[in-house]
Design a protein around this motif. Structure first.
Motif, PDB file in Angstrom:
ATOM      1  N   PHE A 156     -37.078  -1.861   2.603  1.00  0.00           N
ATOM      2  CA  PHE A 156     -37.323  -1.913   1.169  1.00  0.00           C
ATOM      3  C   PHE A 156     -38.581  -1.101   0.835  1.00  0.00           C
ATOM      4  N   TYR A 157     -38.452  -0.209  -0.154  1.00  0.00           N
ATOM      5  CA  TYR A 157     -39.566   0.608  -0.601  1.00  0.00           C
ATOM      6  C   TYR A 157     -39.735   0.457  -2.112  1.00  0.00           C
ATOM      7  N   VAL A 158     -40.976   0.382  -2.552  1.00  0.00           N
ATOM      8  CA  VAL A 158     -41.290   0.496  -3.977  1.00  0.00           C
ATOM      9  C   VAL A 158     -41.599   1.962  -4.219  1.00  0.00           C
ATOM     10  N   GLU A 159     -40.816   2.599  -5.080  1.00  0.00           N
ATOM     11  CA  GLU A 159     -40.849   4.053  -5.230  1.00  0.00           C
ATOM     12  C   GLU A 159     -41.192   4.439  -6.663  1.00  0.00           C
ATOM     13  N   SER A 160     -41.955   5.510  -6.826  1.00  0.00           N
ATOM     14  CA  SER A 160     -42.315   6.008  -8.159  1.00  0.00           C
ATOM     15  C   SER A 160     -42.675   7.484  -8.067  1.00  0.00           C
ATOM     16  N   GLU A 161     -42.604   8.161  -9.201  1.00  0.00           N
ATOM     17  CA  GLU A 161     -43.074   9.546  -9.274  1.00  0.00           C
ATOM     18  C   GLU A 161     -44.580   9.618  -9.480  1.00  0.00           C
ATOM     19  N   THR A 197     -38.770  13.833  -1.184  1.00  0.00           N
ATOM     20  CA  THR A 197     -38.125  14.556  -2.275  1.00  0.00           C
ATOM     21  C   THR A 197     -37.353  13.575  -3.151  1.00  0.00           C
ATOM     22  N   LYS A 198     -37.450  13.755  -4.445  1.00  0.00           N
ATOM     23  CA  LYS A 198     -36.768  12.853  -5.377  1.00  0.00           C
ATOM     24  C   LYS A 198     -35.262  13.035  -5.310  1.00  0.00           C
ATOM     25  N   ALA A 199     -34.535  11.907  -5.364  1.00  0.00           N
ATOM     26  CA  ALA A 199     -33.072  11.961  -5.427  1.00  0.00           C
ATOM     27  C   ALA A 199     -32.660  12.490  -6.792  1.00  0.00           C
ATOM     28  N   GLU A 200     -32.052  13.666  -6.815  1.00  0.00           N
ATOM     29  CA  GLU A 200     -31.740  14.333  -8.075  1.00  0.00           C
ATOM     30  C   GLU A 200     -30.577  13.656  -8.792  1.00  0.00           C
ATOM     31  N   GLU A 201     -30.665  13.620 -10.115  1.00  0.00           N
ATOM     32  CA  GLU A 201     -29.608  13.055 -10.945  1.00  0.00           C
ATOM     33  C   GLU A 201     -28.477  14.063 -11.101  1.00  0.00           C
ATOM     34  N   MET A 202     -27.249  13.560 -11.211  1.00  0.00           N
ATOM     35  CA  MET A 202     -26.097  14.432 -11.432  1.00  0.00           C
ATOM     36  C   MET A 202     -26.248  15.200 -12.738  1.00  0.00           C
ATOM     37  N   LYS A 203     -25.801  16.451 -12.728  1.00  0.00           N
ATOM     38  CA  LYS A 203     -25.896  17.280 -13.933  1.00  0.00           C
ATOM     39  C   LYS A 203     -25.110  16.656 -15.091  1.00  0.00           C
ATOM     40  N   GLY A 231     -39.641  24.032  -8.754  1.00  0.00           N
ATOM     41  CA  GLY A 231     -39.499  23.323  -7.492  1.00  0.00           C
ATOM     42  C   GLY A 231     -38.946  21.928  -7.679  1.00  0.00           C
ATOM     43  N   THR A 232     -38.599  21.328  -6.571  1.00  0.00           N
ATOM     44  CA  THR A 232     -38.052  19.977  -6.608  1.00  0.00           C
ATOM     45  C   THR A 232     -39.166  18.963  -6.785  1.00  0.00           C
ATOM     46  N   LYS A 233     -38.835  17.861  -7.472  1.00  0.00           N
ATOM     47  CA  LYS A 233     -39.831  16.822  -7.714  1.00  0.00           C
ATOM     48  C   LYS A 233     -40.039  15.967  -6.471  1.00  0.00           C
ATOM     49  N   GLN A 234     -41.249  15.443  -6.360  1.00  0.00           N
ATOM     50  CA  GLN A 234     -41.608  14.574  -5.252  1.00  0.00           C
ATOM     51  C   GLN A 234     -41.817  13.148  -5.756  1.00  0.00           C
ATOM     52  N   VAL A 235     -41.514  12.183  -4.908  1.00  0.00           N
ATOM     53  CA  VAL A 235     -41.782  10.781  -5.215  1.00  0.00           C
ATOM     54  C   VAL A 235     -42.632  10.201  -4.096  1.00  0.00           C
ATOM     55  N   VAL A 236     -43.372   9.168  -4.423  1.00  0.00           N
ATOM     56  CA  VAL A 236     -44.189   8.471  -3.434  1.00  0.00           C
ATOM     57  C   VAL A 236     -43.739   7.022  -3.381  1.00  0.00           C
ATOM     58  N   SER A 237     -43.953   6.374  -2.244  1.00  0.00           N
ATOM     59  CA  SER A 237     -43.470   5.003  -2.080  1.00  0.00           C
ATOM     60  C   SER A 237     -44.281   4.289  -1.009  1.00  0.00           C
ATOM     61  N   PHE A 238     -44.176   2.980  -1.010  1.00  0.00           N
ATOM     62  CA  PHE A 238     -44.723   2.184   0.077  1.00  0.00           C
ATOM     63  C   PHE A 238     -43.714   1.101   0.442  1.00  0.00           C
ATOM     64  N   GLN A 239     -43.739   0.724   1.714  1.00  0.00           N
ATOM     65  CA  GLN A 239     -42.761  -0.237   2.216  1.00  0.00           C
ATOM     66  C   GLN A 239     -43.270  -1.658   2.005  1.00  0.00           C
ATOM     67  N   ALA A 294     -20.254   7.721 -12.703  1.00  0.00           N
ATOM     68  CA  ALA A 294     -21.329   8.708 -12.563  1.00  0.00           C
ATOM     69  C   ALA A 294     -22.669   8.120 -12.960  1.00  0.00           C
ATOM     70  N   LYS A 295     -22.668   7.227 -13.935  1.00  0.00           N
ATOM     71  CA  LYS A 295     -23.910   6.553 -14.321  1.00  0.00           C
ATOM     72  C   LYS A 295     -24.407   5.636 -13.206  1.00  0.00           C
ATOM     73  N   MET A 296     -23.493   5.051 -12.465  1.00  0.00           N
ATOM     74  CA  MET A 296     -23.870   4.124 -11.397  1.00  0.00           C
ATOM     75  C   MET A 296     -24.354   4.862 -10.155  1.00  0.00           C
ATOM     76  N   PHE A 297     -23.681   5.971  -9.806  1.00  0.00           N
ATOM     77  CA  PHE A 297     -24.001   6.704  -8.578  1.00  0.00           C
ATOM     78  C   PHE A 297     -24.620   8.068  -8.882  1.00  0.00           C
ATOM     79  N   GLY A 298     -25.313   8.180 -10.002  1.00  0.00           N
ATOM     80  CA  GLY A 298     -25.787   9.476 -10.481  1.00  0.00           C
ATOM     81  C   GLY A 298     -26.741  10.188  -9.556  1.00  0.00           C
ATOM     82  N   ASN A 299     -27.547   9.468  -8.783  1.00  0.00           N
ATOM     83  CA  ASN A 299     -28.529  10.125  -7.902  1.00  0.00           C
ATOM     84  C   ASN A 299     -28.203   9.928  -6.425  1.00  0.00           C
ATOM     85  N   GLY A 300     -26.944   9.635  -6.138  1.00  0.00           N
ATOM     86  CA  GLY A 300     -26.546   9.455  -4.750  1.00  0.00           C
ATOM     87  C   GLY A 300     -26.777   8.060  -4.218  1.00  0.00           C
ATOM     88  N   ARG A 301     -27.389   7.201  -5.019  1.00  0.00           N
ATOM     89  CA  ARG A 301     -27.582   5.806  -4.656  1.00  0.00           C
ATOM     90  C   ARG A 301     -26.772   4.937  -5.614  1.00  0.00           C
TER      91      ARG A 301
END
Length: 767
Positions: A156-161, A197-203, A231-239, A294-301
Motif C-alpha cells: 500500500f502506497y499513499v501517492e500524490s503529485e 512515473t505517473k500512470a497516464e489517463e486514457m485520451k 515530458g511525463t509527469k512524476q508522482v511521489v509516494s510513501f509506503q 474507461a472511467k474505471m480503468f482510465g489509468n491502467g488501474r
C-alpha cells in the motif's frame, strides 16, 4: 461487536464527516441570490459573450448549469458536464446540471485538474464564468483528489503529485507511525519519497477538456513537440503498513484529504487470477458501456466508484466485464436469492469461467468456495447477518472475511447506506469496489454517503440518448385519472384509518374497469402485459377477474418459474399479475406494457424500477435515431381522482421526469371503460356490483391487513418457496435483521436447529 461490524461503523462515521463538510461547502453557493424571493434567484442580468450563440451552456452563480440539448456542441458539452456536475433534470430540449462537492470529487478522481474544469466551463458558457463558481471549484478540489491510496506489487502506497501534500499528511502522528521505511535498493528523492512515473489517463477521458482541434498538420506537430518538451509527469509516494491502512484512511479524512482507492491489479502477483476469466467471442460491449469502463480503468488501474445505467441497459454485462478485466477473486452482492442466480448465469453466459470457480452463498444454498481464485455470488444480508449462523454458513463466512478479494461488485448499490448493510463494507476485504444501479435515489438523505463508502460516481448514462440510439425501448408514459364512484368517495372522506383509505382508492371500481379495458385492448394488439399491484387483495381480485396467473410473495418458486417461462416463450399467457416482488430481479424482455394499479406511496425508485421491466429494446426497435417519435412500449399508472394517491403519483414520477420522460394525463378513458363493461357484461359493470365490492372491503379490512402483512413477511424472508409460511415445524420469531435474501429466513433457522435436541424433547415434538 466483531471486527467487520466495527470497521463498517468506523468507515461510515468517517464518510458522514465528509458529507457534513461537503454540505457546508455547498451552502456557499446556495446562499447566492435573494433568499426571500418566491421565484428563487434571478440571474437574467448576467452579461452574455459576443459569440454566445456558438456556446451551449449558461453558468449561474449558484452552481446551476443549463445545457441546450439542440446545440451543435451538445455531445462534447454533455460528456464534460456529466463528468463534473450532477444531472438535475434532462428534458428534451434543455438540461439542468448542478456543481456539487461530490461531482467535483468524481472529476478529480478521473484526473481532471482544477484549472481545466474552470477553463473548459468558461469556454462553453454563454456568459462569463461567475467568480463564485470559480471559488467553489477551487475550494472543493483544493485537497480532494490530491492523494491516492494505491495497492501495487501487493504493497500500500499513499501517492500524490505534490511533495507538500505528503509532508502535510506525515505531520499527523498516526500516519507517520504507519509509514514503512524503504529498503536501500529503492530509489527515493531528497524527502525520502519513492519517485515514479505517473500512470497516464486514457485520451478518451481527457478529450473533453481539450481545446477544439484544428485540421492543420503543422499545429499537430507543434503539439507533439510541446508534449515531448513537457515530458511525463512524476508522482511521489510513501509506503504504509497493510494492517494500518484503515487508520491511515480515517486520519486522512480528518485532515480533509480523502484518499481515493486505486488497485494496480496487473502487478498483483500474490492474489491468483481466476482461470479462464475471459469474455466469450460472441460478447459485444456497447459504446456507453465502454465509456463507463474507461472511467474505471482510465489509468491502467481499477478505481472504486459507482456506475449508473438505466434499467435494461446492460448493468450486469458491465459488471461482468469489469470483473474479467481485473481477473482476481470477486464477491458479487445482490439484493435477493433470485438475483444471485441471475448473476451466476450471466457470469457463465459471458465468460469462460469453470463452474467450479463460481460459488453461490444464500440461505438454502452454500456452495464450496474454491481455495484459490473464484467468483462468489451472494446477498447483502447473508454478509451483514449478525446472528448465530449454522456451522456451514459460519465456515463460509470465515473464508470470506479471512481472504483478500480483488473486486467487491455491488448490484443495486443504493441499498448500501441502509443501517443493516453498512457492515458489508467493513466485512469484505476488497481492493476495489464497484457499485451498479439504475436509480441512485433514496427517500432519505443517505445517498451521499456512497461517495465515500464506495467511491465517486464514475459515469451516468442519459436515458433519452440511449432511447434515441435504440438501446432502450421508447416508452409512452400515461397517467389515467379514475374518478371515485359515489359510495367509495363517501367512505373515503369518512375514513380515519390510513390503511382503509388506501384500500378504498386502490379498489376503486372505475380503476378495475379501466384495467379490464387496457388489458383487452393490448392483448388484441398482440402485446404482453404486466399488471402491478402492491396490495395483495387487489392483485388477487384482478387475477381472478382477468383469469390470469399471479405472482406474489407466497407463490412457490416452481410455480413462479413456470408462469414466467410460459410468459416469455409462448403466447398462451399474455398477461401476468405481479406484486412488488416483481419490482426487481425479474427479467421479462418480451413485456412491453405495464399497468400499475397500486404502488408503495411516493417511492421514486419503485416507479423507475417498474418502468425498467419494459425498457429492454424490442426486436423491431430502430437504431438510426428515428426511435424518438415511435412508441413501442407503454407504461400506465392508474390514479383515483381527488385522493391522496394523486399526491403520491406526482412525487413518484419526479425521477422519471428528470430523466426526460413525459407523462400524458388521460381523463376520459374511464368513460369508455364503463361503456365497454356494460356492453360486454364484465365484472363490476353495474352500481350493484360496486356496492357489493364496497361491502367486501369494509367488512374484510382486518383480514386484508393480515394478508398484506403475510406478503411483506414473505418478501422480507425471501424463502425461494414463498417464505415458507406453510412450514409449520419451524419456529417463527420476530427480529431486527429481517432480510431480503433469506439470511434470517425459515430454512436458515431450520438448519441451525433440531439436531442437538435431547431425544426426549424430539419425541415430544413428534407427538
Amino acid at each position: 461487536m466483531d471486527d467487520g461490524e466495527t470497521g463498517g461503523a468506523a468507515e461510515y462515521a468517517s464518510a458522514r464527516k465528509l458529507v457534513l463538510r461537503a454540505a457546508k461547502r455547498e451552502t456557499a453557493l446556495t446562499a447566492v441570490g435573494d433568499p426571500n424571493s418566491p421565484f428563487g434567484a434571478d440571474f437574467s442580468k448576467m452579461p452574455l459573450k459576443p459569440d454566445h450563440c456558438q456556446r451551449p451552456c449558461w453558468s449561474c452563480p449558484d452552481g446551476t448549469i443549463y445545457l441546450e440539448a439542440f446545440h451543435d456542441l451538445y455531445a462534447s458539452a454533455y460528456d464534460f458536464l456529466v463528468a463534473i456536475a450532477e444531472p438535475v433534470a434532462r428534458p428534451e430540449f434543455l438540461h439542468q446540471y448542478k456543481l456539487t462537492p461530490y461531482s467535483l470529487y468524481a472529476a478529480v478522481a478521473t484526473n481532471i485538474e482544477t484549472e481545466a474544469i474552470i477553463s473548459v466551463l468558461d469556454r462553453m458558457s454563454k456568459n462569463k464564468l461567475p467568480k463564485q463558481v470559480k471559488a467553489f471549484v477551487r475550494d472543493c478540489t483544493q485537497k480532494y483528489g490530491k492523494a491516492k491510496l494505491v495497492l501495487k506489487h501487493n504493497k500500500f502506497y499513499v501517492e500524490s503529485e505534490f511533495h507538500t501534500v505528503l509532508r502535510e499528511l506525515l505531520r499527523d502522528p498516526v500516519i507517520a507511525q504507519a509509514r514503512v521505511t524503504e529498503d536501500a535498493n529503492t530509489e527515493v528523492d531528497e524527502h525520502g519519497f519513492v519517485k515514479q512515473t505517473k500512470a497516464e489517463e486514457m485520451k478518451e477521458n481527457l478529450h473533453i477538456i481539450e481545446e477544439p482541434e484544428d485540421d492543420s498538420d503543422e499545429e499537430e506537430e507543434e503539439g507533439q513537440q510541446a508534449g515531448q518538451k513537457k515530458g511525463t509527469k512524476q508522482v511521489v509516494s510513501f509506503q504504509v503498513k497493510g494492517e494500518l491502512v484503515e487508520q491511515v484512511k480515517r486520519q486522512a479524512i480528518e485532515l480533509d484529504y480523502p484518499l481515493m482507492d486505486e488497485y494496480d491489479f496487473r502487478n498483483d502477483k500474490i492474489n491468483p487470477d481466476v482461470p479462464k476469466m475471459d469474455l466469450k467471442p460472441h460478447t459485444r460491449i456497447r459504446r456507453y458501456q465502454e465509456r463507463a469502463l474507461a472511467k474505471m480503468f482510465g489509468n491502467g488501474r481499477a478505481r472504486s466508484g459507482i456506475i449508473v445505467l438505466p434499467c435494461g441497459a446492460g448493468k450486469t454485462l458491465t459488471g461482468v466485464t469489469a470483473a474479467q478485466t481485473i481477473k482476481k477473486s470477486v464477491v458479487c452482492l445482490a439484493t435477493n436469492a433470485v438475483s444471485v442466480l441471475q448473476w451466476k448465469f450471466q457470469f457463465q453466459l459471458w465468460t469462460n469461467i469453470p463452474d467450479a470457480n463460481i460459488a453461490v452463498f444464500t440461505s438454502d444454498r452454500k456452495d464450496t468456495i474454491h481455495p484459490e481464485a473464484c467468483v462468489l455470488v451472494t446477498t447483502y444480508t447473508m454478509i451483514a447477518f449478525a446472528g448465530k449462523r449454522s456451522e456451514k454458513a459460519q465456515e463460509t463466512m470465515d473464508i470470506i472475511t479471512s481472504r483478500e478479494w480483488g473486486l467487491l461488485l455491488m448490484d443495486e448499490v443504493h441499498v448500501v447506506p441502509a443501517k443493516m448493510f453498512r457492515r458489508v463494507v467493513g466485512s469484505v476485504k476488497a481492493h476495489c469496489r464497484l457499485g451498479l444501479t439504475a436509480t441512485l435515489v433514496r427517500e432519505d438523505d443517505l445517498i451521499s454517503d456512497l461517495n465515500f463508502l464506495i467511491g465517486p460516481k464514475l459515469y451516468e448514462a442519459n436515458w433519452m440518448d440511449l432511447t434515441t440510439q435504440g438501446y432502450l425501448a421508447n416508452v409512452q408514459c400515461v397517467e389515467i385519472w379514475c374518478p371515485m364512484t359515489g359510495p367509495f368517495m363517501k367512505e373515503y372522506l369518512m375514513a380515519s384509518n390510513a390503511r382503509l383509505k388506501q384500500l378504498l382508492y386502490v379498489m376503486n371500481p372505475s380503476k378495475i374497469r379501466a384495467v379490464q379495458f387496457l388489458v383487452k385492448f393490448h392483448e388484441e394488439r398482440g402485446d404482453k402485459i404486466i399488471v402491478f399491484s402492491d396490495l395483495v387483495y387487489s392483485l388477487k381480485l384482478y387475477a381472478e377477474m382477468l383469469k390470469k396467473p399471479l405472482i406474489y410473495g407466497e407463490t412457490p418458486e416452481r410455480e413462479r418459474a413456470a408462469i414466467l417461462g410460459t410468459f416469455r416463450a409462448t403466447d398462451a399467457i399474455r398477461t401476468i399479475c405481479i406484486s412488488k416482488v416483481g419490482d426487481t430481479s425479474i427479467d421479462l424482455p418480451e413485456a412491453n406494457v405495464v399497468v400499475q394499479v397500486s404502488s408503495h406511496f411516493g417511492s421514486r425508485r419503485q416507479e423507475a424500477q417498474r418502468l425498467g421491466r419494459i425498457l429492454r429494446p424490442k426486436s423491431y426497435t430502430q437504431q438510426d435515431g428515428s426511435n424518438r417519435n415511435t412508441f413501442n412500449a407503454f407504461f400506465y399508472t392508474l390514479v383515483s381522482s381527488d385522493t391522496q394517491e394523486m399526491f403520491y403519483s406526482a412525487k413518484r414520477q419526479q425521477f422519471l421526469i428528470d430523466q426526460g420522460y413525459t407523462f400524458k394525463v388521460v381523463t376520459n378513458l374511464c368513460e369508455k371503460a364503463d361503456a365497454q363493461a356494460l356492453e360486454s357484461g364484465f365484472n363490476f359493470s353495474t352500481p350493484e356490483h360496486d356496492r357489493k365490492l364496497l361491502r367486501t372491503v369494509l367488512t374484510a379490512e382486518t383480514s386484508l391487513e393480515k394478508e398484506q402483512r403475510d406478503e411483506d413477511n414473505a418478501i422480507r424472508k425471501n424463502n425461494p418457496d414463498g417464505a415458507a409460511l406453510s412450514d409449520a415445524k419451524v419456529k417463527r420469531s420476530a427480529g431486527s435483521m429481517a432480510t431480503l435474501s433469506g439470511g434470517s429466513g425459515m430454512r436458515y433457522r431450520e438448519i441451525s436447529s433440531g439436531s442437538k435436541k435431547h431425544p426426549l424433547f424430539r419425541k415430544r415434538q413428534r407427538r
